[in-house]
Write an enzyme that holds these catalytic residues in place. Sequence first.
Site, PDB file in Angstrom:
ATOM      1  N   LYS A  88     -20.703 -20.213 -39.854  1.00  0.00           N
ATOM      2  CA  LYS A  88     -21.774 -21.218 -39.814  1.00  0.00           C
ATOM      3  C   LYS A  88     -23.006 -20.736 -39.043  1.00  0.00           C
ATOM      4  O   LYS A  88     -24.128 -21.119 -39.361  1.00  0.00           O
ATOM      5  CB  LYS A  88     -21.250 -22.517 -39.172  1.00  0.00           C
ATOM      6  CG  LYS A  88     -20.141 -23.217 -39.950  1.00  0.00           C
ATOM      7  CD  LYS A  88     -20.677 -23.930 -41.142  1.00  0.00           C
ATOM      8  CE  LYS A  88     -19.708 -24.826 -41.906  1.00  0.00           C
ATOM      9  NZ  LYS A  88     -18.302 -24.783 -41.657  1.00  0.00           N
TER      10      LYS A  88
ATOM     11  N   GLU B 286     -25.184 -32.664 -40.011  1.00  0.00           N
ATOM     12  CA  GLU B 286     -23.901 -33.330 -40.232  1.00  0.00           C
ATOM     13  C   GLU B 286     -22.814 -32.315 -39.915  1.00  0.00           C
ATOM     14  O   GLU B 286     -23.049 -31.108 -39.979  1.00  0.00           O
ATOM     15  CB  GLU B 286     -23.782 -33.781 -41.695  1.00  0.00           C
ATOM     16  CG  GLU B 286     -23.286 -32.717 -42.682  1.00  0.00           C
ATOM     17  CD  GLU B 286     -24.198 -31.510 -42.854  1.00  0.00           C
ATOM     18  OE1 GLU B 286     -25.408 -31.663 -42.619  1.00  0.00           O
ATOM     19  OE2 GLU B 286     -23.701 -30.416 -43.196  1.00  0.00           O
TER      20      GLU B 286
ATOM     21  N   SER C 125     -13.123 -17.144 -42.686  1.00  0.00           N
ATOM     22  CA  SER C 125     -14.373 -17.838 -42.379  1.00  0.00           C
ATOM     23  C   SER C 125     -14.484 -18.281 -40.927  1.00  0.00           C
ATOM     24  O   SER C 125     -15.588 -18.448 -40.413  1.00  0.00           O
ATOM     25  CB  SER C 125     -14.536 -19.039 -43.305  1.00  0.00           C
ATOM     26  OG  SER C 125     -13.386 -19.871 -43.263  1.00  0.00           O
TER      27      SER C 125
HETATM   28  C1  LIG Z   1     -17.234 -25.386 -42.444  1.00  0.00           C
HETATM   29  C2  LIG Z   1     -16.170 -24.400 -42.656  1.00  0.00           C
HETATM   30  C3  LIG Z   1     -15.685 -24.105 -43.946  1.00  0.00           C
HETATM   31  C4  LIG Z   1     -16.120 -24.871 -45.166  1.00  0.00           C
HETATM   32  O1  LIG Z   1     -17.461 -24.802 -45.467  1.00  0.00           O
HETATM   33  P1  LIG Z   1     -18.040 -23.881 -46.615  1.00  0.00           P
HETATM   34  O2  LIG Z   1     -19.453 -24.297 -46.728  1.00  0.00           O
HETATM   35  O3  LIG Z   1     -17.250 -24.141 -47.859  1.00  0.00           O
HETATM   36  O4  LIG Z   1     -17.883 -22.470 -46.167  1.00  0.00           O
HETATM   37  C5  LIG Z   1     -14.746 -23.109 -44.078  1.00  0.00           C
HETATM   38  N1  LIG Z   1     -14.265 -22.436 -43.010  1.00  0.00           N
HETATM   39  C6  LIG Z   1     -14.691 -22.698 -41.760  1.00  0.00           C
HETATM   40  C7  LIG Z   1     -14.103 -21.937 -40.623  1.00  0.00           C
HETATM   41  C8  LIG Z   1     -15.645 -23.680 -41.539  1.00  0.00           C
HETATM   42  O5  LIG Z   1     -16.052 -23.931 -40.291  1.00  0.00           O
END
Ligand SMILES: *Cc1c(COP(=O)(O)O)cnc(C)c1O
Length: 395
Positions: free
Chosen positions: A89, A111, A377
């Site tokens: 993010k 948000e 992620s």
């Molecule tokens: C917010 C988040 C996601 C989901 O959001 P995307 O926009 O689909 O990437 C996935 N993994 C993590 C660790 C997140 O914080």
Amino acid sequence: MNYQIDNKGYYGIFGGAFIPEMMHQNISELQNCYMEILESDSFKQEFKQLLTDYAGRPSPLYYSDRLSKQYKTHIYLKREDLNHTGSHKINNTIGQILLAKRLGKTRIIAETGAGQHGVATATVCARAGLKCIVYMGAIDVARQAPNVEKMKMLGAEVRPVESGSKTLKDATNEAIRDWINNPVDTHYIIGSVVGPHPYPDMVARFQSVISEEIRVQLKTKTGRETPDYVIACVGGGSNAAGAFYHFLNDPDVKLIAVEAAGKGVFSGESAATTQLGRPGILHGSRSLLMQTADGQVIEPYSISAGLDYPGIGPMHANLFATKRAVFLSATDEEALKAALYLSQKEGIIPALESAHALAALEMINFKTDDIVVVNISGRGDKDMETYLNYYQLIK
Ligand SMILES: *Cc1c(COP(=O)(O)O)cnc(C)c1O
């Protein structure tokens, strides 16, 4: 085939900007100047510098010996979990705060679902000295308490949202309402590749650093720039968009998007948008959307707050419709198992969202010489309570 937006902000039949009159000024301002800002040398230089010195990029591409043996192929993990604030993010919030400054904005709203986007936004606001207000569903406030505390310590105001399912969709509605009421001084930092044009394209560009790095790192490690598979989880779709971006026009690279099946795709408690959704309009763009026969949004469910969203970004709706990406889904239980497995085999506790991408390794028949990249992620710190509750049960 072109998988990027056209000059009206559409990916095929998806995208566009479906907004109330009151948001028109903000959105056309952004539409008119985002590319000029993003392409300017001063922006590019400042963005790159902060990604390096502040966020800690490039994130490593790690060869997982244990997973490779288990799945009889070659598996690399893209370590977005090692970024400052613990997920991908931060790539987007750094980009958007630099944009907001150039637009002369003094107040930032956002948000958040899991709280990762809220923390990443509060972080860049602290650094930039801008006021920060984060809308968060009341249920998410309860299940992601550590992130709520972090946002407060960083100086942000967290506003719990009590409407609807009290999760991400409702927090987004509240943020949009705020922006309509504060059109002049406020920039809305959307956390994924969703919302009206230009957000999906802009956020995808900020996240595309992920696949830009993968190409360079793979070349060094394997002699090849392109893998056979890229696997990423999809909530709104920003980490997947970033991981796919520089491979979209390489048809030999299989793109695997993994949605949250919750308690099962057809259990009535799921967030598997491509399997359950139809075209519709949510939060300012036309995309695929979980909805009833008369167009009411169906409340989604996932154990993972970051995937608990009834839509996907328009880029992904188009990748699905054109079959450029394959969409799979993983249940809560499959994700929890995959998270435990990675923790105990590699010493990496992934975010619950990322664990959905890992769970897809069970669903694909790889060749022994395939090169597979899984986008991790984020890290699992925020999910410890959920993990512990589950692992108590199975012991
Ligand atoms: C917010 C988040 C996601 C989901 O959001 P995307 O926009 O689909 O990437 C996935 N993994 C993590 C660790 C997140 O914080």
